[in-house]
Design a protein around this motif. Structure first.
Motif, PDB file in Angstrom:
ATOM      1  N   VAL A 252       0.675  -1.315  -0.180  1.00 36.43           N
ATOM      2  CA  VAL A 252       0.243   0.112  -0.100  1.00 36.43           C
ATOM      3  C   VAL A 252       0.657   1.418  -0.186  1.00 36.43           C
ATOM      4  O   VAL A 252       1.614   1.230   1.024  1.00 36.43           O
ATOM      5  CB  VAL A 252      -1.060   0.095   1.080  1.00 36.43           C
ATOM      6  CG1 VAL A 252      -1.639   1.406   0.838  1.00 36.43           C
ATOM      7  CG2 VAL A 252      -1.999  -0.723   0.718  1.00 36.43           C
ATOM      8  N   LEU A 253       0.374   2.322  -0.559  1.00 39.57           N
ATOM      9  CA  LEU A 253       1.784   3.297  -0.823  1.00 39.57           C
ATOM     10  C   LEU A 253       0.410   4.635  -0.346  1.00 39.57           C
ATOM     11  O   LEU A 253      -0.442   4.569  -0.999  1.00 39.57           O
ATOM     12  CB  LEU A 253       1.781   3.719  -2.433  1.00 39.57           C
ATOM     13  CG  LEU A 253       2.654   4.974  -2.746  1.00 39.57           C
ATOM     14  CD1 LEU A 253       3.701   5.743  -1.697  1.00 39.57           C
ATOM     15  CD2 LEU A 253       2.320   5.283  -4.093  1.00 39.57           C
ATOM     16  N   GLU A 254       0.559   5.030   0.712  1.00 41.51           N
ATOM     17  CA  GLU A 254      -0.133   6.246   1.327  1.00 41.51           C
ATOM     18  C   GLU A 254       0.669   7.469   0.959  1.00 41.51           C
ATOM     19  O   GLU A 254       1.793   7.920   0.752  1.00 41.51           O
ATOM     20  CB  GLU A 254       0.323   6.697   2.814  1.00 41.51           C
ATOM     21  CG  GLU A 254      -0.518   7.217   3.174  1.00 41.51           C
ATOM     22  CD  GLU A 254      -0.502   7.525   4.685  1.00 41.51           C
ATOM     23  OE1 GLU A 254      -1.565   6.937   5.492  1.00 41.51           O
ATOM     24  OE2 GLU A 254       1.560   7.959   5.507  1.00 41.51           O
ATOM     25  N   TYR A 255      -0.135   8.719   0.378  1.00 40.07           N
ATOM     26  CA  TYR A 255       0.997   9.313  -0.144  1.00 40.07           C
ATOM     27  C   TYR A 255      -0.188  10.634   0.322  1.00 40.07           C
ATOM     28  O   TYR A 255      -1.368  11.201   0.183  1.00 40.07           O
ATOM     29  CB  TYR A 255       0.965  10.026  -1.527  1.00 40.07           C
ATOM     30  CG  TYR A 255      -0.122   9.694  -2.661  1.00 40.07           C
ATOM     31  CD1 TYR A 255      -0.768  10.368  -3.467  1.00 40.07           C
ATOM     32  CD2 TYR A 255       0.250   8.151  -3.448  1.00 40.07           C
ATOM     33  CE1 TYR A 255      -1.974  10.131  -4.359  1.00 40.07           C
ATOM     34  CE2 TYR A 255      -0.639   7.920  -4.445  1.00 40.07           C
ATOM     35  CZ  TYR A 255      -2.242   8.312  -4.425  1.00 40.07           C
ATOM     36  OH  TYR A 255      -2.626   8.212  -5.554  1.00 40.07           O
ATOM     37  N   VAL A 256       0.427  12.123   1.439  1.00 32.79           N
ATOM     38  CA  VAL A 256       0.159  12.977   1.518  1.00 32.79           C
ATOM     39  C   VAL A 256       0.027  14.166   1.164  1.00 32.79           C
ATOM     40  O   VAL A 256       1.152  14.546   1.134  1.00 32.79           O
ATOM     41  CB  VAL A 256       0.158  12.260   3.754  1.00 32.79           C
ATOM     42  CG1 VAL A 256      -0.344  13.891   3.990  1.00 32.79           C
ATOM     43  CG2 VAL A 256      -0.457  11.636   4.148  1.00 32.79           C
ATOM     44  N   GLN A 257      -0.604  15.363   0.491  1.00 30.61           N
ATOM     45  CA  GLN A 257      -0.562  16.429   0.056  1.00 30.61           C
ATOM     46  C   GLN A 257      -1.518  17.552   1.089  1.00 30.61           C
ATOM     47  O   GLN A 257      -2.643  17.049   1.367  1.00 30.61           O
ATOM     48  CB  GLN A 257      -1.694  16.207  -1.511  1.00 30.61           C
ATOM     49  CG  GLN A 257      -0.864  17.290  -1.833  1.00 30.61           C
ATOM     50  CD  GLN A 257      -0.647  17.315  -3.537  1.00 30.61           C
ATOM     51  OE1 GLN A 257      -1.581  16.276  -3.689  1.00 30.61           O
ATOM     52  NE2 GLN A 257      -0.047  17.910  -4.500  1.00 30.61           N
ATOM     53  N   ASP A 258      -0.484  18.577   0.858  1.00 30.36           N
ATOM     54  CA  ASP A 258      -1.282  20.084   1.664  1.00 30.36           C
ATOM     55  C   ASP A 258      -1.586  20.809   0.301  1.00 30.36           C
ATOM     56  O   ASP A 258      -1.580  21.120  -0.807  1.00 30.36           O
ATOM     57  CB  ASP A 258      -0.045  20.814   2.220  1.00 30.36           C
ATOM     58  CG  ASP A 258      -1.050  22.374   2.962  1.00 30.36           C
ATOM     59  OD1 ASP A 258      -2.066  22.277   2.417  1.00 30.36           O
ATOM     60  OD2 ASP A 258       0.175  23.500   2.906  1.00 30.36           O
ATOM     61  N   ILE A 259      -3.287  20.714   0.052  1.00 28.58           N
ATOM     62  CA  ILE A 259      -3.623  21.123  -0.695  1.00 28.58           C
ATOM     63  C   ILE A 259      -4.470  22.773  -0.252  1.00 28.58           C
ATOM     64  O   ILE A 259      -5.487  23.041  -1.646  1.00 28.58           O
ATOM     65  CB  ILE A 259      -5.167  20.224  -1.151  1.00 28.58           C
ATOM     66  CG1 ILE A 259      -5.851  19.703  -0.290  1.00 28.58           C
ATOM     67  CG2 ILE A 259      -4.242  19.066  -2.079  1.00 28.58           C
ATOM     68  CD1 ILE A 259      -7.400  19.138  -1.003  1.00 28.58           C
ATOM     69  N   GLN A 260      -4.270  22.740   0.284  1.00 25.84           N
ATOM     70  CA  GLN A 260      -4.728  24.270   1.258  1.00 25.84           C
ATOM     71  C   GLN A 260      -4.054  25.287  -0.401  1.00 25.84           C
ATOM     72  O   GLN A 260      -5.301  26.449  -0.325  1.00 25.84           O
ATOM     73  CB  GLN A 260      -4.138  24.925   2.402  1.00 25.84           C
ATOM     74  CG  GLN A 260      -4.108  26.149   3.002  1.00 25.84           C
ATOM     75  CD  GLN A 260      -5.774  26.216   2.958  1.00 25.84           C
ATOM     76  OE1 GLN A 260      -6.979  24.949   3.223  1.00 25.84           O
ATOM     77  NE2 GLN A 260      -6.847  27.209   2.312  1.00 25.84           N
TER      78      GLN A 260
END
Length: 468
Positions: free
Chosen positions: A446-454
């Motif tokens: 499983v690949l988790e990717y977290v992004q700040d889209i503010q």
């Protein structure tokens, strides 16, 4: 350690689980034990949760946590380790934090008592300001708990002690919720009745004080028995990224180190003093961690020995770790083009995403360094590498994590997404969990990717180029 003794301890908690009175259990405990080590407590809890016949579950042990802590309060044997008394050592810092947090508790209780006095009504505004300030200080216990959960627990688990972390993490979350409830009531003063706030505070303070006892009289005793000097050095190094509660280390802890190999004629006292990363004597080490996360680079080139125990006796095998043969600068073939190992690593670290990879066996295998550790949305630490993904999450979210992995593994979904507004960081966070499958369609992790889209929400024009 006698199996009979562990079995007696185990039976005591099983009896408590089935309704025996604390008084009767205490009597039996005093009869059979003059003292008990914290290590035995750890083994006992592990036995309880892994033995299906006992009928004791993880939730049961959480409920029994306070009871057995009281049973052992006057019987835990201390373990003196000189390093732990030195400023900067993680244990020393941990205890100093607890002293500071206790001080905040006392000041909050005093302010609440003063607010209840009629003659202090004219000072209500100042008292409320002081109360909220002390609450902010007390709230730093979150960093104290986070270091415990993300730095202590992984190494503890690598030595086979996985039950105490699960239990304590569950209780930590309960304490966090109690503090959150208290914080909400304090913010609403004076609209909320002071008696309601005081009651909420005392409930929190009682649980919080009990956790301090469990940390110092049980948890730290286990760690001081099984952790090596290198383990503590690793914790000290990684602690800065998480931060501290109220107090910070007075100085860097630099332990006295012993050289493993005899000094050659070329070695001088001065050069030995500078060799702060030499190995401590092997005899002092009780067991090797299983994660392979050693903190010293010398291991890759030194001859190693291992003693194997058998019913007929013991024998020793020796081996020399294979040196790395891969050239990190040499281009390697990828699906489309070529990259060296160093280039691939740099690209992953420059992606505007926090990436985590958990392999098909549920082992946390990789994360990138797109931002400094302090700025991470989901903090990741080197000590998490090699852990089962379930152990990397607090018990309160474990069921959700399992559910996400199940739908991805089974093929029900290829992606699971979530998003939330982080008030603390001022970011709108978008998280994706994607199943990684090979060309044959076989699940590989499983690949988790977290992004700040503010920043996307902050765009003001249809087209804009930033070339400054």
């Amino acid at each position: 350690m006698a199996e009979e003794r562990i079995e007696i301890l185990k039976n005591i908690l099983v009896d408590l689980h089935h309704g025996a009175s604390q008084e009767s259990v205490q009597e039996r405990f005093n009869q059979h034990f003059q003292g008990v080590s914290a290590l035995e407590i750890s083994l006992m809890e592990h036995e309880l949760m892994s033995d299906e016949k006992s009928g004791v579950t993880f939730e049961d042990v959480m409920e029994l946590c306070d009871v057995h802590a009281n049973l052992f309060k006057n019987a835990v044997q201390g373990v003196e380790v000189a390093d732990s008394d030195q400023p900067g050592h993680p244990v020393y810092v941990f205890k100093q934090e607890n002293l500071a947090l206790r001080g905040a508790l006392l000041r909050i209780r005093r302010i609440l008592d003063n607010l209840a006095q009629p003659e202090n009504r004219e000072f209500q505004a100042e008292l409320l300001k002081g109360l909220k300030n002390q609450m902010r200080l007390l709230g730093q216990f979150q960093r104290h708990y986070q270091r415990k959960e993300e730095l202590f627990f992984p190494i503890m688990e690598s030595y086979g002690h996985d039950s105490p972390p699960r239990v304590m993490w569950g209780v930590d979350d309960e304490i966090r919720q109690l503090f959150k409830d208290l914080q909400a009531k304090v913010q609403d003063l004076p609209e909320v009745e002071l008696a309601v706030v005081k009651e909420s505070f005392e409930v929190f303070a009682d649980e919080f004080e009990q956790m301090i006892f469990k940390e110092e009289s049980i948890l730290l005793m286990i760690l001081l028995e099984i952790f090596t000097q290198d383990d503590w050095l690793k914790i000290a190094k990684e602690s800065q990224a998480i931060g501290y509660a109220i107090v910070k280390p007075e100085k860097e802890w630099i332990p006295q180190r012993e050289k493993f190999e005899p000094c050659s004629d070329l070695d001088s006292e001065d050069s030995q003093a500078k060799a702060g990363a030499s190995l401590e004597p092997k005899a002092s080490k009780k067991s090797e961690p299983t994660t392979g996360q050693g903190s010293l680079d010398w291991a890759s080139s030194q001859k190693r020995e291992q003693v194997i125990e058998t019913p007929a006796g013991q024998f020793t095998i020796s081996f020399e770790p294979k040196k790395e043969s891969l050239n990190r600068q040499e281009p390697q073939q990828f699906t489309n083009g070529y990259l060296s190992l160093d280039q691939a690593n740099l690209i992953l670290d420059h992606l505007p995403l926090e990436i985590t990879f958990v392999n098909k066996d549920d082992i946390f295998q990789y994360y990138n360094n797109s931002v400094p550790a302090k700025e991470m949305i989901f903090k990741r630490m080197p000590s998490q590498i090699g852990r089962n993904v379930e152990l990397c999450h607090p018990p309160r979210v474990l069921d959700k994590v399992k559910q996400v992995f199940e739908v991805l593994k089974s093929g029900q979904k290829d992606k699971v997404t979530m998003w939330f507004k982080s008030q603390k960081k001022g970011k709108f966070v978008y998280v994706t969990y994607a199943a990684v499958r090979d060309q044959a369609g076989e699940f590989q992790g499983v690949l988790e990717y977290v992004q700040d889209i503010q920043p996307f929400f902050d765009l003001e024009e249809d087209s804009h180029r930033d070339i400054t």
